[in-house]
Design a protein around this motif. Structure first.
Motif, PDB file in Angstrom:
ATOM      1  N   UNK A   1       5.217   6.613 -16.315  1.00  0.00           N
ATOM      2  CA  UNK A   1       4.786   6.988 -17.661  1.00  0.00           C
ATOM      3  C   UNK A   1       3.687   8.050 -17.654  1.00  0.00           C
ATOM      4  N   UNK A   2       3.235   8.433 -16.477  1.00  0.00           N
ATOM      5  CA  UNK A   2       2.257   9.501 -16.365  1.00  0.00           C
ATOM      6  C   UNK A   2       0.931   9.191 -17.039  1.00  0.00           C
ATOM      7  N   UNK A   3       0.378  10.205 -17.685  1.00  0.00           N
ATOM      8  CA  UNK A   3      -0.898  10.060 -18.380  1.00  0.00           C
ATOM      9  C   UNK A   3      -0.822   8.998 -19.465  1.00  0.00           C
ATOM     10  N   UNK A   4       0.343   8.852 -20.093  1.00  0.00           N
ATOM     11  CA  UNK A   4       0.527   7.829 -21.123  1.00  0.00           C
ATOM     12  C   UNK A   4       0.339   6.433 -20.521  1.00  0.00           C
ATOM     13  N   UNK A   5       0.800   6.262 -19.285  1.00  0.00           N
ATOM     14  CA  UNK A   5       0.626   4.978 -18.610  1.00  0.00           C
ATOM     15  C   UNK A   5      -0.831   4.688 -18.325  1.00  0.00           C
ATOM     16  N   UNK A   6      -1.587   5.717 -17.934  1.00  0.00           N
ATOM     17  CA  UNK A   6      -3.011   5.539 -17.689  1.00  0.00           C
ATOM     18  C   UNK A   6      -3.737   5.157 -18.978  1.00  0.00           C
ATOM     19  N   UNK A   7      -3.395   5.806 -20.081  1.00  0.00           N
ATOM     20  CA  UNK A   7      -4.003   5.481 -21.382  1.00  0.00           C
ATOM     21  C   UNK A   7      -3.689   4.033 -21.755  1.00  0.00           C
ATOM     22  N   UNK A   8      -2.456   3.592 -21.480  1.00  0.00           N
ATOM     23  CA  UNK A   8      -2.047   2.203 -21.734  1.00  0.00           C
ATOM     24  C   UNK A   8      -2.971   1.243 -20.988  1.00  0.00           C
ATOM     25  N   UNK A   9      -3.215   1.518 -19.711  1.00  0.00           N
ATOM     26  CA  UNK A   9      -4.063   0.652 -18.882  1.00  0.00           C
ATOM     27  C   UNK A   9      -5.488   0.628 -19.413  1.00  0.00           C
ATOM     28  N   UNK A  10      -6.020   1.801 -19.762  1.00  0.00           N
ATOM     29  CA  UNK A  10      -7.392   1.895 -20.266  1.00  0.00           C
ATOM     30  C   UNK A  10      -7.547   1.102 -21.559  1.00  0.00           C
TER      31      UNK A  10
ATOM     32  N   UNK B   1       0.611  -1.525 -12.232  1.00  0.00           N
ATOM     33  CA  UNK B   1      -0.277  -0.438 -12.637  1.00  0.00           C
ATOM     34  C   UNK B   1       0.112   0.888 -11.982  1.00  0.00           C
ATOM     35  N   UNK B   2       0.441   0.866 -10.694  1.00  0.00           N
ATOM     36  CA  UNK B   2       0.882   2.104 -10.042  1.00  0.00           C
ATOM     37  C   UNK B   2       2.238   2.536 -10.595  1.00  0.00           C
TER      38      UNK B   2
ATOM     39  N   UNK C   1       0.837  -1.200   0.000  1.00  0.00           N
ATOM     40  CA  UNK C   1       0.000   0.000   0.000  1.00  0.00           C
ATOM     41  C   UNK C   1       0.870   1.248   0.000  1.00  0.00           C
ATOM     42  N   UNK C   2       1.919   1.231   0.793  1.00  0.00           N
ATOM     43  CA  UNK C   2       2.827   2.377   0.868  1.00  0.00           C
ATOM     44  C   UNK C   2       3.518   2.612  -0.474  1.00  0.00           C
ATOM     45  N   UNK C   3       3.887   1.523  -1.147  1.00  0.00           N
ATOM     46  CA  UNK C   3       4.499   1.630  -2.471  1.00  0.00           C
ATOM     47  C   UNK C   3       3.522   2.244  -3.460  1.00  0.00           C
ATOM     48  N   UNK C   4       2.283   1.749  -3.454  1.00  0.00           N
ATOM     49  CA  UNK C   4       1.275   2.271  -4.364  1.00  0.00           C
ATOM     50  C   UNK C   4       1.014   3.753  -4.098  1.00  0.00           C
ATOM     51  N   UNK C   5       0.891   4.127  -2.829  1.00  0.00           N
ATOM     52  CA  UNK C   5       0.634   5.525  -2.486  1.00  0.00           C
ATOM     53  C   UNK C   5       1.798   6.411  -2.930  1.00  0.00           C
ATOM     54  N   UNK C   6       3.033   5.899  -2.736  1.00  0.00           N
ATOM     55  CA  UNK C   6       4.207   6.648  -3.185  1.00  0.00           C
ATOM     56  C   UNK C   6       4.224   6.824  -4.690  1.00  0.00           C
TER      57      UNK C   6
END
Length: 408
Positions: free
Chosen positions: A341-350, A334-335, A294-299
């Motif tokens: 990768x920022x927003x590009x990473x989110x687009x990848x996941x979507x 995913x985190x 959880x700490x890793x994900x939050x970071x």
């Protein structure tokens, strides 16, 4: 390039070879069998397809676009400390996934071929199971703590071994419920559910076992809810509810045996207790329950907030976190994607989830769709607790994108 029949044969060979990856690691077979064998093979075949212009014209460009989304992060390094080898190591998992998806695009298989693919994965997992059983010391020599136990994982990383055993447990259940006789005997398939569960619980590594158990529930309930369920029961004379309940009894019995063997330690482990929480030195929190994940994900999410568009660059997240997870490798792909990768990473996941949902709809709410969803869940679930360290996310997500020929 390979036609559909040849691609299926080649894919079967790749699946079988790469499924031995973790067993090779456990036996320190590198460089004879490379540490990341699956990634090298998948990237090679994907690149071959990408370089073939005639093949490229016939395929959707969305997968090459996903590859393009990873490029900005590869050339960015906010930490100024990441080496080229670290960039390659962190990128290869996602690139291998895209490569295998690109190679498999347009492949149609029937029920028998899909089951053959799953059996080819199951066979090496069974080898891992018996290897770990043989390597486990006498019970009188075992000392159980509230940490993951590499001694009962064949002396190797318990997280990876638990992932293999949890996946083997699910595949054994799948074979048993559908009377596929992966082992050659229906009863033996059922026994192997218990053996995978028993040894998996003994590792005290929770992620792989939890994902395997949830996958059994997902598969069974989607199987029962499929539109051709009743027709299949008549054709194969299956007893799904009986097999499901019996499997749960077998898994629960395995857990109780380990509970007694460890004097209750396994229950405390699954409840998220540690030596420090039991002694009162620390409070039990979501972070202690998840062993720091959880700490890793939050970071990672904090890094994304501060570097929203392009992220911090490949391999940098563990070097830039300001909390206690500093320099701790991310176990959540995913985190890590959005952090680096920022927003590009989110687009990848979507896009990844969208493509799967699109394929699920194209296959219809059939018996086959239930195993596709279960495989996708195993792949994604493994990415959440073990990142892309093994072949499991790549191969299971890729197989969940298959087009199934209906034979019912």
């Amino acid at each position: 390039f390979l036609i559909n029949g040849s691609k299926i044969t080649f894919l079967a060979l790749m699946i079988y070879l790469t499924s031995f990856e973790v067993l090779a690691r456990m036996n320190q077979a590198s460089p004879l069998i490379p540490w990341e064998l699956s990634k090298y093979i998948y990237i090679f075949v994907g690149t071959t397809a990408l370089l073939n212009f005639n093949v490229l014209l016939k395929k959707s460009m969305i997968l090459p676009f996903m590859l393009f989304l990873l490029l900005p992060g590869a050339f960015l390094d906010v930490s100024m400390e990441v080496s080229f080898n670290q960039i390659i190591f962190n990128l290869f998992g996602l690139i291998s996934l895209i490569s295998l998806l690109f190679f498999m695009d347009g492949i149609y298989v029937d029920e028998d071929i899909l089951n053959s693919f799953l059996k080819l994965i199951w066979l090496p997992l069974t080898s891992i199971l018996f290897y770990v059983i043989i390597k486990t010391p006498n019970y009188s020599d075992l000392i159980f703590s509230l940490n993951a136990n590499s001694i009962t994982a064949g002396g190797f990383g318990s997280n990876q071994v638990s992932t293999m055993l949890g996946t083997g447990m699910f595949l054994s259940f799948y074979a048993w419920m559908n009377k596929l006789n992966f082992s050659g005997y229906h009863t033996l398939d059922g026994i192997l559910i218990g053996l995978f569960a028993y040894q998996g619980f003994m590792t005290f590594s929770r992620g792989g076992m939890i994902i395997g158990i949830i996958s059994i529930f997902i598969y069974f309930f989607l199987f029962r809810g499929s539109k051709d369920y009743l027709f299949l029961l008549k054709r194969k004379a299956l007893k799904p509810f009986y097999f499901f309940i019996t499997a749960l009894i077998v898994i629960t019995t395995s857990y109780i045996l380990i509970l007694r063997l460890s004097d209750g330690a396994v229950a405390k482990r699954y409840q998220g207790e540690t030596e420090t929480t039991l002694s009162g030195e620390k409070l039990k929190t979501l972070n202690t329950i998840t062993t720091g994940r959880y700490d890793i994900m939050f970071g990672d999410l904090e890094l994304w907030y501060n570097n929203f568009l392009f992220g911090t660059g490949v391999g940098t997240s563990k070097l830039l976190r300001k909390n206690i997870s500093y320099k701790t490798a991310s176990h959540n792909e995913f985190s890590r994607l959005v952090a680096e990768h920022g927003l590009f990473g989110l687009i990848f996941i979507i896009i990844l989830f969208y493509l799967f949902f699109q394929n699920y709809l194209s296959n219809g709410r059939t018996i086959f769709s239930s195993i596709l969803v279960a495989m996708f869940f195993i792949g994604v679930g493994t990415m959440l607790h073990s990142s892309m360290r093994t072949f499991i996310p790549t191969i299971f997500i890729s197989l969940s994108f298959l087009k199934i020929k209906r034979v019912l």
